[in-house]
Scaffold this active site. Structure first.
Site, PDB file in Angstrom:
ATOM      1  N   ASP A   9     115.991 145.512  72.473  1.00 20.98           N
ATOM      2  CA  ASP A   9     114.774 144.728  72.342  1.00 20.98           C
ATOM      3  C   ASP A   9     113.920 145.467  71.297  1.00 20.98           C
ATOM      4  O   ASP A   9     114.211 146.631  70.963  1.00 20.98           O
ATOM      5  CB  ASP A   9     114.066 144.689  73.705  1.00 20.98           C
ATOM      6  CG  ASP A   9     112.697 144.061  73.629  1.00 20.98           C
ATOM      7  OD1 ASP A   9     112.560 143.003  73.001  1.00 20.98           O
ATOM      8  OD2 ASP A   9     111.743 144.639  74.206  1.00 20.98           O
ATOM      9  N   LEU A  10     112.909 144.802  70.748  1.00 22.80           N
ATOM     10  CA  LEU A  10     112.105 145.462  69.707  1.00 22.80           C
ATOM     11  C   LEU A  10     110.775 146.006  70.254  1.00 22.80           C
ATOM     12  O   LEU A  10     110.572 147.227  70.346  1.00 22.80           O
ATOM     13  CB  LEU A  10     111.830 144.454  68.580  1.00 22.80           C
ATOM     14  CG  LEU A  10     110.892 144.925  67.480  1.00 22.80           C
ATOM     15  CD1 LEU A  10     111.526 146.025  66.638  1.00 22.80           C
ATOM     16  CD2 LEU A  10     110.488 143.752  66.578  1.00 22.80           C
ATOM     17  N   ASP A  11     109.899 145.052  70.634  1.00 25.00           N
ATOM     18  CA  ASP A  11     108.545 145.440  71.049  1.00 25.00           C
ATOM     19  C   ASP A  11     108.585 146.222  72.356  1.00 25.00           C
ATOM     20  O   ASP A  11     109.088 145.728  73.366  1.00 25.00           O
ATOM     21  CB  ASP A  11     107.682 144.180  71.235  1.00 25.00           C
ATOM     22  CG  ASP A  11     107.511 143.407  69.937  1.00 25.00           C
ATOM     23  OD1 ASP A  11     107.141 144.027  68.934  1.00 25.00           O
ATOM     24  OD2 ASP A  11     107.759 142.189  69.921  1.00 25.00           O
ATOM     25  N   THR A  17     104.354 147.889  69.853  1.00 30.01           N
ATOM     26  CA  THR A  17     103.502 146.885  69.225  1.00 30.01           C
ATOM     27  C   THR A  17     102.592 146.182  70.240  1.00 30.01           C
ATOM     28  O   THR A  17     101.746 145.393  69.842  1.00 30.01           O
ATOM     29  CB  THR A  17     104.375 145.819  68.527  1.00 30.01           C
ATOM     30  OG1 THR A  17     105.495 145.592  69.362  1.00 30.01           O
ATOM     31  CG2 THR A  17     104.816 146.265  67.155  1.00 30.01           C
ATOM     32  N   LYS A  45     104.344 140.811  78.082  1.00 32.24           N
ATOM     33  CA  LYS A  45     105.473 141.546  77.481  1.00 32.24           C
ATOM     34  C   LYS A  45     106.753 140.728  77.582  1.00 32.24           C
ATOM     35  O   LYS A  45     107.092 140.244  78.661  1.00 32.24           O
ATOM     36  CB  LYS A  45     105.672 142.892  78.180  1.00 32.24           C
ATOM     37  CG  LYS A  45     104.681 143.927  77.711  1.00 32.24           C
ATOM     38  CD  LYS A  45     105.030 145.292  78.258  1.00 32.24           C
ATOM     39  CE  LYS A  45     104.040 146.323  77.748  1.00 32.24           C
ATOM     40  NZ  LYS A  45     104.200 147.611  78.435  1.00 32.24           N
ATOM     41  N   SER A 114     115.389 140.120  70.334  1.00 27.72           N
ATOM     42  CA  SER A 114     113.937 140.136  70.556  1.00 27.72           C
ATOM     43  C   SER A 114     113.355 138.727  70.570  1.00 27.72           C
ATOM     44  O   SER A 114     113.852 137.835  69.880  1.00 27.72           O
ATOM     45  CB  SER A 114     113.282 140.947  69.426  1.00 27.72           C
ATOM     46  OG  SER A 114     111.894 140.702  69.376  1.00 27.72           O
ATOM     47  N   ALA A 115     112.259 138.555  71.308  1.00 28.16           N
ATOM     48  CA  ALA A 115     111.558 137.269  71.334  1.00 28.16           C
ATOM     49  C   ALA A 115     110.677 137.077  70.100  1.00 28.16           C
ATOM     50  O   ALA A 115     110.229 135.965  69.810  1.00 28.16           O
ATOM     51  CB  ALA A 115     110.683 137.198  72.583  1.00 28.16           C
ATOM     52  N   LYS A 145     113.390 134.690  77.222  1.00 26.69           N
ATOM     53  CA  LYS A 145     113.776 135.552  78.333  1.00 26.69           C
ATOM     54  C   LYS A 145     112.918 135.151  79.546  1.00 26.69           C
ATOM     55  O   LYS A 145     111.750 134.860  79.337  1.00 26.69           O
ATOM     56  CB  LYS A 145     113.506 137.038  77.993  1.00 26.69           C
ATOM     57  CG  LYS A 145     114.276 137.547  76.785  1.00 26.69           C
ATOM     58  CD  LYS A 145     113.749 138.926  76.352  1.00 26.69           C
ATOM     59  CE  LYS A 145     114.372 139.359  75.034  1.00 26.69           C
ATOM     60  NZ  LYS A 145     113.819 140.622  74.508  1.00 26.69           N
ATOM     61  N   GLU A 169     115.720 147.429  77.277  1.00 27.41           N
ATOM     62  CA  GLU A 169     114.598 146.494  77.460  1.00 27.41           C
ATOM     63  C   GLU A 169     113.408 147.147  78.150  1.00 27.41           C
ATOM     64  O   GLU A 169     113.602 147.987  79.027  1.00 27.41           O
ATOM     65  CB  GLU A 169     115.055 145.357  78.379  1.00 27.41           C
ATOM     66  CG  GLU A 169     115.224 144.016  77.741  1.00 27.41           C
ATOM     67  CD  GLU A 169     113.966 143.402  77.163  1.00 27.41           C
ATOM     68  OE1 GLU A 169     112.839 143.797  77.520  1.00 27.41           O
ATOM     69  OE2 GLU A 169     114.112 142.502  76.332  1.00 27.41           O
ATOM     70  N   ASP A 170     112.204 146.740  77.789  1.00 25.19           N
ATOM     71  CA  ASP A 170     111.015 147.272  78.483  1.00 25.19           C
ATOM     72  C   ASP A 170     110.343 146.218  79.363  1.00 25.19           C
ATOM     73  O   ASP A 170     109.380 146.540  80.054  1.00 25.19           O
ATOM     74  CB  ASP A 170     109.983 147.801  77.475  1.00 25.19           C
ATOM     75  CG  ASP A 170     109.322 146.672  76.721  1.00 25.19           C
ATOM     76  OD1 ASP A 170     110.048 145.761  76.249  1.00 25.19           O
ATOM     77  OD2 ASP A 170     108.083 146.672  76.617  1.00 25.19           O
TER      78      ASP A 170
HETATM   79  C1  BG6 Z   1     107.933 140.005  72.401  1.00 26.00           C
HETATM   80  C2  BG6 Z   1     106.656 140.674  72.861  1.00 26.00           C
HETATM   81  O1  BG6 Z   1     108.852 140.966  71.959  1.00 26.00           O
HETATM   82  O2  BG6 Z   1     107.657 139.100  71.337  1.00 26.00           O
HETATM   83  C3  BG6 Z   1     105.639 139.615  73.252  1.00 26.00           C
HETATM   84  O3  BG6 Z   1     106.931 141.509  73.966  1.00 26.00           O
HETATM   85  C4  BG6 Z   1     105.412 138.659  72.075  1.00 26.00           C
HETATM   86  O4  BG6 Z   1     104.432 140.242  73.625  1.00 26.00           O
HETATM   87  C5  BG6 Z   1     106.741 138.052  71.653  1.00 26.00           C
HETATM   88  O5  BG6 Z   1     104.514 137.628  72.438  1.00 26.00           O
HETATM   89  C6  BG6 Z   1     106.611 137.130  70.440  1.00 26.00           C
HETATM   90  O6  BG6 Z   1     106.218 137.889  69.335  1.00 26.00           O
HETATM   91  P1  BG6 Z   1     105.746 137.317  67.949  1.00 26.00           P
HETATM   92  O7  BG6 Z   1     105.796 138.515  67.040  1.00 26.00           O
HETATM   93  O8  BG6 Z   1     106.737 136.249  67.535  1.00 26.00           O
HETATM   94  O9  BG6 Z   1     104.375 136.758  68.130  1.00 26.00           O
HETATM   95 MG    MG Z   2     109.804 144.296  74.760  1.00 27.72          MG
END
Ligand code: BG6
Ligand code: MG
Length: 226
Positions: A9-11, A17, A45, A114-115, A145, A169-170
């Protein structure tokens, strides 16, 4: 050799972030008269941008016409982009570079799951984009997710069967997605919050080489829960 696929996962896993999402959502919420707390930010998150705004409106007891909703999503993202434009390699979370080094040295493929729709911008900023064999993010999926779509697509992109993939994943939703996909789920963060994960570590500096060696050579079904 037993090849595993590693999906990150990224964030909150590669970079922190959440603090930028928080600042951008807080300003946005304030502009429409809603108070937004750190605690509420925790609940966003792993959740998509659209679902995040829906939740904030729900918490503030507000409904908006579609065009205003779209306008606010853009406003939030513009603000978020201004924060991430200042990111650099110093924002990579502890131990991440080392684990990426180890996995690629052992020749296991690495994917992002990642989302976020901003994942490529962020990975470029922190100079990690070339470390991934595949990037599946919010631009490639229709279901958020805990739906496993993002991880199944990532596994497919690196040609590794789901039960041979390891997910870092967090978020609770992300751990649930990995479990539904029949992958090995590794939580990064708080063990109480991430109690559905197969394993949990506070951060990557706690993941030692012997753990990874064991993970690589053992089938998911045989891995003992910690
Ligand atoms: C997820 C974050 O990775 O991405 C969420 O944990 C965030 O907080 C989601 O809303 C979407 O991110 P973005 O960058 O497309 O607004
Ligand atoms: Mg995350």
């Amino acid at each position: 050799m037993n090849t595993k696929g590693f999906i990150f996962d990224l964030d909150g896993v590669i970079v922190d972030t959440a603090k930028y999402h928080y600042l951008a959502w807080k300003a946005l919420a304030k502009s429409i008269g809603i108070d937004f707390t750190v605690h509420q930010n925790e609940q966003l998150k792993g959740i998509s941008r659209e679902s995040s705004l829906n939740k904030i409106l729900e918490w503030g007891n507000k409904t908006l016409p579609k065009d205003k909703f779209m306008e606010l999503m853009k406003e939030k993202n513009d603000q978020y982009l201004s924060y991430i434009s200042k990111m650099d390699e110093n924002e990579i979370l502890p131990g991440v570079t080392q684990i990426l080094d180890y996995i690629s040295k052992q020749k296991h493929p690495i994917a992002l799951g990642s989302a976020s729709k901003n994942s490529k911008i962020i990975l470029k900023k922190v100079n990690l984009i070339n470390r991934f064999n595949a990037i599946i993010d919010g631009n490639n999926v229709t279901k958020a997710k805990p739906d496993p779509e993002v991880f199944l697509k990532a596994a497919n992109a690196i040609s590794i069967p789901a039960n041979q993939c390891v997910v870092f994943e967090d978020s609770v939703a992300g751990i649930q997605a990995a479990n539904i996909a029949n992958m090995i789920s590794i939580g990064i963060g708080n063990a109480t919050i991430l109690n559905e994960a197969d394993f949990v570590f506070k951060d990557f500096t706690e993941i030692h080489q012997d753990f990874l060696e064991n993970l690589i050579k053992t089938k998911k079904e045989e891995l003992k829960k910690v």
